[in-house]
Design a protein around this motif. Structure first.
Motif, PDB file in Angstrom:
ATOM      1  N   ALA A  57      -6.865 -34.618 -17.362  1.00 36.88           N
ATOM      2  CA  ALA A  57      -6.409 -35.540 -18.407  1.00 36.88           C
ATOM      3  C   ALA A  57      -5.280 -34.884 -19.189  1.00 36.88           C
ATOM      4  CB  ALA A  57      -7.564 -35.910 -19.332  1.00 36.88           C
ATOM      5  N   ARG A  58      -4.788 -35.595 -20.200  1.00 38.62           N
ATOM      6  CA  ARG A  58      -3.739 -35.073 -21.076  1.00 38.62           C
ATOM      7  C   ARG A  58      -4.281 -35.038 -22.505  1.00 38.62           C
ATOM      8  NH1 ARG A  58       0.650 -39.345 -21.088  1.00 38.62           N
ATOM      9  NH2 ARG A  58      -1.254 -40.524 -21.582  1.00 38.62           N
ATOM     10  N   PRO A  59      -3.783 -34.152 -23.337  1.00 41.32           N
ATOM     11  CA  PRO A  59      -4.219 -34.175 -24.739  1.00 41.32           C
ATOM     12  C   PRO A  59      -4.017 -35.537 -25.393  1.00 41.32           C
ATOM     13  CG  PRO A  59      -3.059 -32.144 -24.280  1.00 41.32           C
ATOM     14  CD  PRO A  59      -2.892 -33.011 -23.062  1.00 41.32           C
ATOM     15  N   GLU A  60      -3.012 -36.265 -24.941  1.00 39.19           N
ATOM     16  CA  GLU A  60      -2.771 -37.615 -25.475  1.00 39.19           C
ATOM     17  C   GLU A  60      -3.915 -38.570 -25.152  1.00 39.19           C
ATOM     18  OE1 GLU A  60       1.366 -35.969 -24.403  1.00 39.19           O
ATOM     19  OE2 GLU A  60      -0.703 -35.820 -23.676  1.00 39.19           O
ATOM     20  N   ASP A  61      -4.750 -38.211 -24.177  1.00 41.55           N
ATOM     21  CA  ASP A  61      -5.859 -39.068 -23.755  1.00 41.55           C
ATOM     22  C   ASP A  61      -7.132 -38.840 -24.553  1.00 41.55           C
ATOM     23  OD1 ASP A  61      -4.255 -40.102 -21.670  1.00 41.55           O
ATOM     24  OD2 ASP A  61      -4.808 -38.434 -20.340  1.00 41.55           O
ATOM     25  N   VAL A  62      -7.125 -37.863 -25.458  1.00 42.83           N
ATOM     26  CA  VAL A  62      -8.317 -37.592 -26.261  1.00 42.83           C
ATOM     27  C   VAL A  62      -8.434 -38.678 -27.327  1.00 42.83           C
ATOM     28  CG1 VAL A  62      -9.491 -35.970 -27.791  1.00 42.83           C
ATOM     29  CG2 VAL A  62      -8.158 -35.111 -25.842  1.00 42.83           C
ATOM     30  N   ARG A  63      -9.505 -39.442 -27.254  1.00 40.10           N
ATOM     31  CA  ARG A  63      -9.694 -40.571 -28.164  1.00 40.10           C
ATOM     32  C   ARG A  63     -10.339 -40.162 -29.479  1.00 40.10           C
ATOM     33  NH1 ARG A  63      -5.991 -42.014 -26.079  1.00 40.10           N
ATOM     34  NH2 ARG A  63      -5.911 -43.090 -24.057  1.00 40.10           N
ATOM     35  N   ALA A  64     -11.087 -39.034 -29.470  1.00 41.13           N
ATOM     36  CA  ALA A  64     -11.731 -38.586 -30.713  1.00 41.13           C
ATOM     37  C   ALA A  64     -12.207 -37.159 -30.548  1.00 41.13           C
ATOM     38  CB  ALA A  64     -12.907 -39.483 -31.077  1.00 41.13           C
ATOM     39  N   LEU A  65     -12.245 -36.459 -31.658  1.00 43.76           N
ATOM     40  CA  LEU A  65     -12.913 -35.176 -31.767  1.00 43.76           C
ATOM     41  C   LEU A  65     -14.201 -35.394 -32.553  1.00 43.76           C
ATOM     42  CD1 LEU A  65     -13.201 -32.055 -31.801  1.00 43.76           C
ATOM     43  CD2 LEU A  65     -11.758 -32.058 -33.860  1.00 43.76           C
ATOM     44  N   LEU A  66     -15.330 -35.052 -31.934  1.00 43.48           N
ATOM     45  CA  LEU A  66     -16.620 -35.095 -32.622  1.00 43.48           C
ATOM     46  C   LEU A  66     -16.975 -33.673 -33.036  1.00 43.48           C
ATOM     47  CD1 LEU A  66     -18.665 -37.517 -30.318  1.00 43.48           C
ATOM     48  CD2 LEU A  66     -17.396 -38.056 -32.412  1.00 43.48           C
ATOM     49  N   ILE A  67     -17.313 -33.485 -34.285  1.00 43.32           N
ATOM     50  CA  ILE A  67     -17.602 -32.158 -34.827  1.00 43.32           C
ATOM     51  C   ILE A  67     -19.110 -32.007 -34.995  1.00 43.32           C
ATOM     52  CG2 ILE A  67     -17.286 -30.652 -36.832  1.00 43.32           C
ATOM     53  CD1 ILE A  67     -14.622 -32.165 -37.327  1.00 43.32           C
ATOM     54  N   THR A  68     -19.674 -30.947 -34.398  1.00 48.00           N
ATOM     55  CA  THR A  68     -21.091 -30.680 -34.641  1.00 48.00           C
ATOM     56  C   THR A  68     -21.289 -30.189 -36.067  1.00 48.00           C
ATOM     57  OG1 THR A  68     -20.936 -28.399 -33.790  1.00 48.00           O
ATOM     58  CG2 THR A  68     -21.565 -30.137 -32.219  1.00 48.00           C
ATOM     59  N   HIS A  69     -20.381 -29.319 -36.518  1.00 50.39           N
ATOM     60  CA  HIS A  69     -20.440 -28.800 -37.877  1.00 50.39           C
ATOM     61  C   HIS A  69     -19.104 -28.117 -38.168  1.00 50.39           C
ATOM     62  CE1 HIS A  69     -21.479 -25.384 -35.399  1.00 50.39           C
ATOM     63  NE2 HIS A  69     -21.324 -24.556 -36.430  1.00 50.39           N
ATOM     64  N   HIS A  74     -15.569 -23.974 -34.742  1.00 45.21           N
ATOM     65  CA  HIS A  74     -15.811 -25.270 -34.098  1.00 45.21           C
ATOM     66  C   HIS A  74     -14.772 -26.319 -34.486  1.00 45.21           C
ATOM     67  CE1 HIS A  74     -19.817 -24.211 -32.426  1.00 45.21           C
ATOM     68  NE2 HIS A  74     -19.766 -23.324 -33.415  1.00 45.21           N
ATOM     69  N   ILE A  75     -13.862 -25.980 -35.395  1.00 44.73           N
ATOM     70  CA  ILE A  75     -12.876 -26.966 -35.863  1.00 44.73           C
ATOM     71  C   ILE A  75     -11.441 -26.466 -35.741  1.00 44.73           C
ATOM     72  CG2 ILE A  75     -14.511 -28.067 -37.449  1.00 44.73           C
ATOM     73  CD1 ILE A  75     -13.164 -26.505 -39.756  1.00 44.73           C
ATOM     74  N   GLY A  76     -11.230 -25.339 -35.073  1.00 44.25           N
ATOM     75  CA  GLY A  76      -9.933 -24.671 -35.122  1.00 44.25           C
ATOM     76  C   GLY A  76      -8.754 -25.474 -34.625  1.00 44.25           C
ATOM     77  N   ALA A  77      -8.961 -26.330 -33.604  1.00 44.24           N
ATOM     78  CA  ALA A  77      -7.844 -27.097 -33.041  1.00 44.24           C
ATOM     79  C   ALA A  77      -7.726 -28.491 -33.636  1.00 44.24           C
ATOM     80  CB  ALA A  77      -7.988 -27.195 -31.524  1.00 44.24           C
ATOM     81  N   ALA A  78      -8.580 -28.827 -34.606  1.00 41.05           N
ATOM     82  CA  ALA A  78      -8.590 -30.195 -35.142  1.00 41.05           C
ATOM     83  C   ALA A  78      -7.257 -30.599 -35.732  1.00 41.05           C
ATOM     84  CB  ALA A  78      -9.691 -30.334 -36.190  1.00 41.05           C
ATOM     85  N   GLY A  79      -6.644 -29.703 -36.507  1.00 37.61           N
ATOM     86  CA  GLY A  79      -5.366 -30.031 -37.145  1.00 37.61           C
ATOM     87  C   GLY A  79      -4.273 -30.268 -36.120  1.00 37.61           C
ATOM     88  N   ARG A  80      -4.199 -29.422 -35.101  1.00 36.03           N
ATOM     89  CA  ARG A  80      -3.164 -29.608 -34.080  1.00 36.03           C
ATOM     90  C   ARG A  80      -3.379 -30.918 -33.317  1.00 36.03           C
ATOM     91  NH1 ARG A  80      -1.721 -25.564 -29.103  1.00 36.03           N
ATOM     92  NH2 ARG A  80      -1.193 -24.169 -30.828  1.00 36.03           N
ATOM     93  N   LEU A  81      -4.627 -31.229 -33.009  1.00 32.71           N
ATOM     94  CA  LEU A  81      -4.891 -32.459 -32.264  1.00 32.71           C
ATOM     95  C   LEU A  81      -4.463 -33.694 -33.053  1.00 32.71           C
ATOM     96  CD1 LEU A  81      -8.402 -31.538 -30.822  1.00 32.71           C
ATOM     97  CD2 LEU A  81      -6.290 -31.839 -29.509  1.00 32.71           C
TER      98      LEU A  81
END
Length: 252
Positions: A57-69, A74-81
């Motif tokens: 897949a491509r990063p553009e295909d990521v529809r959501a990031l679900l965070i466990t906590h 566990h959240i390091g790439a959230a801002g870039r995404l």
């Protein structure tokens, strides 16, 4: 520097487990669309993107990031995404404030220093420092889960079902994947960690936790799943109720 080449393993149809710097994330693919569960350390951002490409897949295909906590590993790439691909981030309503950094429930430097006596602690500290463990990371765009269907599934690739496992943090959440018979347990149940002796289902050292982690195992034991996808350690093929029982038995 952290590696940009994650270890990615397909563990079920449409489900992959990826490992970065001493931490895991999970990818769910449905056609070309992807759901990402957790996002490594800040230094793992390249590896998170690479893992999406590795499953076709491509990063553009990521529809959501679900965070466990909302711990930094566990959240390091959230801002870039969000910035590069507009990926929204969702977590338990109780955890949203933590993700926004309205408050912080995370081991601090003093906690780590007090635990340097543990075998493997110093190499672990050096690895995670290089990966951005001390960075001030927030997920300002994190929001509560969207409305789920009658069966509890979110309308996202892979049909994940949030399962409240509040304990490691106040709003910690696992994600049940009914179609795969799997559960992404985050840090509520792990199979290894640099600061733990031995492998297999167990809880993290107490200084990492901010609530009743033993009671938080109850919702996991009730799930119909025989594949455990932990936030730390290798995937485990065992009925989740048996994994929970073993973890309880290891609590001193």
């Amino acid at each position: 520097m952290p590696s940009s080449s994650p270890h990615v393993t397909q563990v079920a149809d449409g489900v992959w487990s990826a490992t970065g710097t001493d931490t895991n994330w999970v990818l769910l693919r449905d056609g070309s669309d992807v759901t990402l569960i957790d996002a490594g350390y800040p230094g793992d951002a390249d590896a998170v993107e690479a893992s999406v490409r590795e499953i076709g897949a491509r990063p553009e295909d990521v529809r959501a990031l679900l965070i466990t906590h909302a711990h930094v590993d566990h959240i390091g790439a959230a801002g870039r995404l969000l910035e590069r691909y507009g990926v929204p981030a969702y977590t338990d309503a109780v955890e949203v404030g933590h993700a926004h950094r309205d408050h912080l429930e995370q081991a601090n430097e003093r906690d780590v220093v007090r635990n340097l006596w543990r075998p493997g602690a110093l190499p672990w500290v050096l690895r995670i420092m290089r990966a951005g463990a001390t960075k001030d990371v927030a997920v300002a765009h994190a929001q509560p889960f969207p409305a789920a269907g009658a069966d509890g599934r979110l309308d996202l690739p892979g049909g994940p079902v949030p399962v409240a496992t509040h304990g490691h943090t106040s709003g910690h959440t696992a994600y049940w994947l009914p179609q795969a018979g799997a559960v992404a347990t985050g840090d509520g149940l792990v199979t290894a960690h640099a600061l733990l002796r031995g492998t297999g289902p167990q809880l993290l050292p107490a200084f990492f936790n901010h609530g009743d982690v033993v009671a938080a195992l109850d919702p996991l034991a009730a799930l119909d799943a025989d594949l455990v996808l932990p936030g730390h350690g290798d995937p485990l093929r065992r009925p989740i109720r048996d994994a929970v029982a073993e973890a309880r038995g290891r609590v001193s």
